[in-house]
Scaffold this active site. Structure first.
Site, PDB file in Angstrom:
ATOM      1  N   SER A 112       0.661  -1.210   0.145  1.00 32.46           N
ATOM      2  CA  SER A 112      -0.049   0.043   0.036  1.00 32.46           C
ATOM      3  C   SER A 112       0.755   1.111   0.023  1.00 32.46           C
ATOM      4  O   SER A 112       1.983   1.251   0.292  1.00 32.46           O
ATOM      5  CB  SER A 112      -0.898   0.043   1.273  1.00 32.46           C
ATOM      6  OG  SER A 112      -1.677  -0.922   1.506  1.00 32.46           O
TER       7      SER A 112
HETATM    8  N1  SAH Z   1       0.353  -5.109   4.248  1.00 31.71           N
HETATM    9  C1  SAH Z   1       0.780  -5.587   3.136  1.00 31.71           C
HETATM   10  C2  SAH Z   1      -0.148  -5.418   1.969  1.00 31.71           C
HETATM   11  C3  SAH Z   1      -0.413  -6.664   1.310  1.00 31.71           C
HETATM   12  S1  SAH Z   1      -1.534  -6.537  -0.069  1.00 31.71           S
HETATM   13  C4  SAH Z   1       2.135  -5.251   2.813  1.00 31.71           C
HETATM   14  O1  SAH Z   1       2.679  -4.349   3.544  1.00 31.71           O
HETATM   15  O2  SAH Z   1       2.736  -5.526   1.752  1.00 31.71           O
HETATM   16  C5  SAH Z   1      -2.911  -7.618   0.465  1.00 31.71           C
HETATM   17  C6  SAH Z   1      -2.504  -8.865   0.999  1.00 31.71           C
HETATM   18  O3  SAH Z   1      -3.696  -9.346   1.460  1.00 31.71           O
HETATM   19  C7  SAH Z   1      -2.064  -9.672  -0.332  1.00 31.71           C
HETATM   20  O4  SAH Z   1      -0.814 -10.276  -0.117  1.00 31.71           O
HETATM   21  C8  SAH Z   1      -3.162 -10.942  -0.412  1.00 31.71           C
HETATM   22  O5  SAH Z   1      -2.529 -12.115  -0.670  1.00 31.71           O
HETATM   23  C9  SAH Z   1      -3.555 -10.721   1.086  1.00 31.71           C
HETATM   24  N2  SAH Z   1      -5.125 -11.472   1.441  1.00 31.71           N
HETATM   25  C10 SAH Z   1      -6.093 -11.442   0.515  1.00 31.71           C
HETATM   26  N3  SAH Z   1      -7.165 -11.944   1.331  1.00 31.71           N
HETATM   27  C11 SAH Z   1      -6.612 -12.561   2.271  1.00 31.71           C
HETATM   28  C12 SAH Z   1      -7.162 -13.678   3.105  1.00 31.71           C
HETATM   29  N4  SAH Z   1      -8.282 -13.978   3.290  1.00 31.71           N
HETATM   30  N5  SAH Z   1      -6.148 -14.082   4.326  1.00 31.71           N
HETATM   31  C13 SAH Z   1      -4.712 -13.515   4.183  1.00 31.71           C
HETATM   32  N6  SAH Z   1      -4.254 -12.614   3.541  1.00 31.71           N
HETATM   33  C14 SAH Z   1      -5.108 -12.214   2.536  1.00 31.71           C
END
Ligand code: SAH
Length: 267
Positions: A112
């Site tokens: 993000s």
């Molecule tokens: N906080 C992260 C942002 C990741 S983007 C950072 O700092 O990089 C959002 C993430 O949520 C993705 O990696 C995606 O695979 C994950 N995601 C989506 N649905 C999910 C679920 N049900 N359980 C765990 N992770 C999930």
């Protein structure tokens, strides 16, 4: 906006121990965390030249920009200033790591924008004048936000549903030696009951509704911050904050955001 954009690759500021400032070997994670009572401060001491990238100046610039945009929580600003975002992105993208932009982290997922991370963390911390207790993060991704959270909470539980990203986050966080950050592989829609109740729950992926498990695992007085769908189509997402009070759950809706979808199961 990008006046102070650095030319990469440059050098990495190393502390007197030869380790990146704020990550000294042997120091407890608490020792490298910002003082939650005071304002944010930059690490002092002479930089030692070494490998890699020098991100101290650009991190400072990023934080100043975020502050100018209205992010005022000093603890969140300090945490954002302490984490080397370039370590979490692909080497081809390091020159954009300190811009206020989201970046691809592989498998169609994104890290993000720092301003959105800051905004969500400030909402999570609202009303808290010290360190948060246990926090659950859904969507570890590359581990960047988990690293920022490590400065704000006593324990961080972070769940990722994509094995490859879970492994990458583990690798990205290894050098920080954060004993209080627990990376979990699984479907975060079920939360993580073993760490509950949580003082804070923060989701980096958005679905149609908030999973019941998250609400159940929120402590009394705890706050949940997540993107939720507010209308038809993924384009209509907004940040929601839910606070658990004695009389129930109080929900407030904030600005529109655009997060990757909250998916079910694991891959
Ligand atoms: N906080 C992260 C942002 C990741 S983007 C950072 O700092 O990089 C959002 C993430 O949520 C993705 O990696 C995606 O695979 C994950 N995601 C989506 N649905 C999910 C679920 N049900 N359980 C765990 N992770 C999930």
């Amino acid at each position: 906006m990008n006046r102070a954009r650095p030319s990469f690759p440059a050098r990495l500021d190393l502390g007197p121990t030869g380790h990146p400032i704020g990550t000294a070997r042997g120091a407890s994670p608490a020792a490298s965390r910002p003082d939650v009572q005071g304002g944010w401060q930059w690490p002092s001491g002479p930089p030692v030249r070494g490998l890699g990238l020098d991100s101290a100046a650009v991190r400072r610039q990023l934080v100043l920009n975020l502050e100018r945009q209205g992010l005022s929580d000093p603890v969140v600003l300090a945490a954002l200033g302490a984490v080397e975002r370039h370590r979490f992105v692909d080497s081809a993208l390091v020159n954009q790591a300190y811009e206020d932009t989201s970046l691809p982290i592989g498998l169609a997922q994104t890290i993000s924008k720092p301003s959105v991370v800051g905004r969500m963390l400030a909402l999570l911390r609202q009303g808290c004048d010290g360190r948060l207790g246990r926090v659950l993060e859904i969507g570890t991704g590359c581990g960047y936000q988990a690293a920022v959270l490590s400065h704000l909470a006593t324990e961080v539980y972070s769940i990722e549903r994509l094995r490859a990203l879970h492994d990458r986050a583990r690798q990205n966080l290894r050098h920080l030696k954060l004993g209080h950050v627990h990376l979990l592989f699984g479907d975060g829609r079920a939360g993580y009951a073993r760490g509950a109740p949580y003082a804070g729950i923060i989701a980096a992926a958005g679905g149609e509704a908030l999973p019941q498990a998250w609400l159940e695992q929120l402590d009394l007085g705890g706050r949940l911050v997540a993107p939720v769908q507010t209308g038809v189509g993924a384009a209509t997402q907004a940040l929601v904050v839910v606070e658990r009070t004695r009389s129930g759950f109080q929900r407030s809706l904030f600005e529109a955001v655009h997060f990757v979808p909250l998916k079910s199961g694991t891959d």
